[in-house]
Write an enzyme that holds these catalytic residues in place. Structure first.
Site, PDB file in Angstrom:
ATOM      1  N   LYS A  13     -62.523  54.091 -43.585  1.00 32.87           N
ATOM      2  CA  LYS A  13     -62.506  53.313 -44.823  1.00 32.87           C
ATOM      3  C   LYS A  13     -61.239  53.621 -45.624  1.00 32.87           C
ATOM      4  O   LYS A  13     -60.619  52.727 -46.194  1.00 32.87           O
ATOM      5  CB  LYS A  13     -63.719  53.664 -45.698  1.00 32.87           C
ATOM      6  CG  LYS A  13     -65.040  53.139 -45.201  1.00 32.87           C
ATOM      7  CD  LYS A  13     -66.135  53.425 -46.223  1.00 32.87           C
ATOM      8  CE  LYS A  13     -67.486  52.928 -45.761  1.00 32.87           C
ATOM      9  NZ  LYS A  13     -68.529  53.100 -46.781  1.00 32.87           N
ATOM     10  N   ASP A  66     -70.056  50.877 -50.682  1.00 33.05           N
ATOM     11  CA  ASP A  66     -71.205  50.882 -49.792  1.00 33.05           C
ATOM     12  C   ASP A  66     -71.127  49.627 -48.933  1.00 33.05           C
ATOM     13  O   ASP A  66     -70.821  48.545 -49.439  1.00 33.05           O
ATOM     14  CB  ASP A  66     -72.519  50.935 -50.584  1.00 33.05           C
ATOM     15  CG  ASP A  66     -73.647  51.460 -49.704  1.00 33.05           C
ATOM     16  OD1 ASP A  66     -73.427  52.468 -48.998  1.00 33.05           O
ATOM     17  OD2 ASP A  66     -74.730  50.857 -49.680  1.00 33.05           O
ATOM     18  N   PHE A 144     -64.340  52.338 -36.596  1.00 34.39           N
ATOM     19  CA  PHE A 144     -65.441  53.303 -36.708  1.00 34.39           C
ATOM     20  C   PHE A 144     -66.766  52.547 -36.740  1.00 34.39           C
ATOM     21  O   PHE A 144     -66.799  51.312 -36.754  1.00 34.39           O
ATOM     22  CB  PHE A 144     -65.269  54.140 -37.990  1.00 34.39           C
ATOM     23  CG  PHE A 144     -65.345  53.338 -39.259  1.00 34.39           C
ATOM     24  CD1 PHE A 144     -66.539  53.225 -39.952  1.00 34.39           C
ATOM     25  CD2 PHE A 144     -64.237  52.661 -39.751  1.00 34.39           C
ATOM     26  CE1 PHE A 144     -66.613  52.460 -41.117  1.00 34.39           C
ATOM     27  CE2 PHE A 144     -64.301  51.909 -40.911  1.00 34.39           C
ATOM     28  CZ  PHE A 144     -65.495  51.818 -41.600  1.00 34.39           C
ATOM     29  N   GLY A 145     -67.842  53.287 -36.768  1.00 36.90           N
ATOM     30  CA  GLY A 145     -69.175  52.707 -36.942  1.00 36.90           C
ATOM     31  C   GLY A 145     -69.488  51.616 -35.924  1.00 36.90           C
ATOM     32  O   GLY A 145     -69.312  51.795 -34.704  1.00 36.90           O
ATOM     33  N   ASP A 147     -67.965  48.913 -35.359  1.00 35.38           N
ATOM     34  CA  ASP A 147     -66.800  48.098 -34.970  1.00 35.38           C
ATOM     35  C   ASP A 147     -66.817  47.653 -33.495  1.00 35.38           C
ATOM     36  O   ASP A 147     -66.459  46.513 -33.204  1.00 35.38           O
ATOM     37  CB  ASP A 147     -65.487  48.839 -35.275  1.00 35.38           C
ATOM     38  CG  ASP A 147     -65.098  48.735 -36.743  1.00 35.38           C
ATOM     39  OD1 ASP A 147     -65.694  47.906 -37.452  1.00 35.38           O
ATOM     40  OD2 ASP A 147     -64.210  49.491 -37.173  1.00 35.38           O
TER      41      ASP A 147
HETATM   42  P1  IMP Z   1     -71.692  53.276 -45.575  1.00 37.72           P
HETATM   43  O1  IMP Z   1     -71.007  52.297 -46.456  1.00 37.72           O
HETATM   44  O2  IMP Z   1     -70.812  54.437 -45.286  1.00 37.72           O
HETATM   45  O3  IMP Z   1     -73.067  53.658 -46.093  1.00 37.72           O
HETATM   46  O4  IMP Z   1     -71.853  52.544 -44.181  1.00 37.72           O
HETATM   47  C1  IMP Z   1     -73.076  52.254 -43.577  1.00 37.72           C
HETATM   48  C2  IMP Z   1     -72.927  52.295 -42.074  1.00 37.72           C
HETATM   49  O5  IMP Z   1     -72.240  51.135 -41.647  1.00 37.72           O
HETATM   50  C3  IMP Z   1     -72.175  53.491 -41.537  1.00 37.72           C
HETATM   51  O6  IMP Z   1     -72.797  53.928 -40.360  1.00 37.72           O
HETATM   52  C4  IMP Z   1     -70.799  52.955 -41.225  1.00 37.72           C
HETATM   53  O7  IMP Z   1     -70.248  53.601 -40.101  1.00 37.72           O
HETATM   54  C5  IMP Z   1     -71.108  51.482 -40.911  1.00 37.72           C
HETATM   55  N1  IMP Z   1     -69.984  50.682 -41.366  1.00 37.72           N
HETATM   56  C6  IMP Z   1     -69.570  50.496 -42.636  1.00 37.72           C
HETATM   57  N2  IMP Z   1     -68.475  49.721 -42.669  1.00 37.72           N
HETATM   58  C7  IMP Z   1     -68.196  49.426 -41.391  1.00 37.72           C
HETATM   59  C8  IMP Z   1     -67.135  48.701 -40.776  1.00 37.72           C
HETATM   60  O8  IMP Z   1     -66.212  48.182 -41.406  1.00 37.72           O
HETATM   61  N3  IMP Z   1     -67.186  48.633 -39.440  1.00 37.72           N
HETATM   62  C9  IMP Z   1     -68.175  49.212 -38.682  1.00 37.72           C
HETATM   63  N4  IMP Z   1     -69.155  49.907 -39.207  1.00 37.72           N
HETATM   64  C10 IMP Z   1     -69.162  50.045 -40.555  1.00 37.72           C
END
Ligand code: IMP
Length: 187
Positions: A13, A66, A144-145, A147
């Site tokens: 992020k 968030d 990440f996450g 993606d």
């Molecule tokens: P948070 O905003 O950190 O609570 O994100 C919630 C979940 O969604 C986490 O597991 C992040 O890894 C995933 N996430 C948030 N933004 C993205 C993104 O841009 N791409 C992929 N996963 C995301």
């Protein structure tokens, strides 16, 4: 140049925010302060309580974000539970839930809510959304996450197959950051 602290432990992020805000006269500095993510129905509520919590102990302008992934056929799940679901079952768990679901039924939306907080001020919110679909398998090493399993409308690649600048052009966060950057320009 003004400094704004980004309250996050997520390097992905941070990179996306720094890349998007390059042309703005603002220095984004990471601050790894934890805050409770309340259980709520909306990302806005989670961000609002985060801001209130940070404002009590941090006396500088800051942003926090968030985000969540909302999958149509799962009635918006994982949505506000995206972090927990990612931590427990990850991308493969989502793919299993959608096993056998046809491509035109794999619609999903990523949402991002940025909140700007400053001492004694009410929080301001900047929202971005990106529609797309969940792929059949994980692809790509960037980002990440979720993606590797999210393909934005208008492309055939997952976010994880794009570099930061490309992802920002499509993404929920790119859009919320665009609004934030307009706000910073007037600050
Ligand atoms: P948070 O905003 O950190 O609570 O994100 C919630 C979940 O969604 C986490 O597991 C992040 O890894 C995933 N996430 C948030 N933004 C993205 C993104 O841009 N791409 C992929 N996963 C995301």
């Amino acid at each position: 140049m003004k400094t704004v602290y980004f309250i996050t432990s997520n390097e992905g992020k941070l990179k996306e925010a720094k890349t998007k805000l390059l042309g703005v006269d603002i220095e984004v500095v990471q601050k790894n302060l934890g805050y409770p993510e309340i259980q709520a129905n909306a990302l806005e509520d989670v961000a609002y309580f985060g801001v209130k919590h940070i404002q009590e102990k941090f006396n500088h302008p800051f942003i926090l974000e968030d985000a969540g992934l909302f999958i149509d056929i799962l009635d918006g799940f994982p949505g506000v539970y995206s972090a927990y679901v990612f931590y427990t079952v990850g991308c493969s768990g989502i793919l299993k839930l959608l096993d056998g679901v046809n491509i035109d039924k794999r619609k999903a939306c990523f949402r991002s809510v940025f909140a700007y907080g400053a001492p004694g001020k009410n929080p301001k919110f900047f929202i971005g959304e990106c529609n797309g679909r969940i792929s059949n398998r994980e692809q790509g090493d960037h980002g990440f996450g979720y993606d590797p399993i999210f393909i934005p409308n208008g492309d055939t690649r997952t976010f994880a197959q794009m570099d930061t600048e490309e992802k920002n052009r499509f993404s929920h966060r790119g859009k919320s950051l665009e609004k934030l950057s307009e706000f910073f320009k007037k600050l």
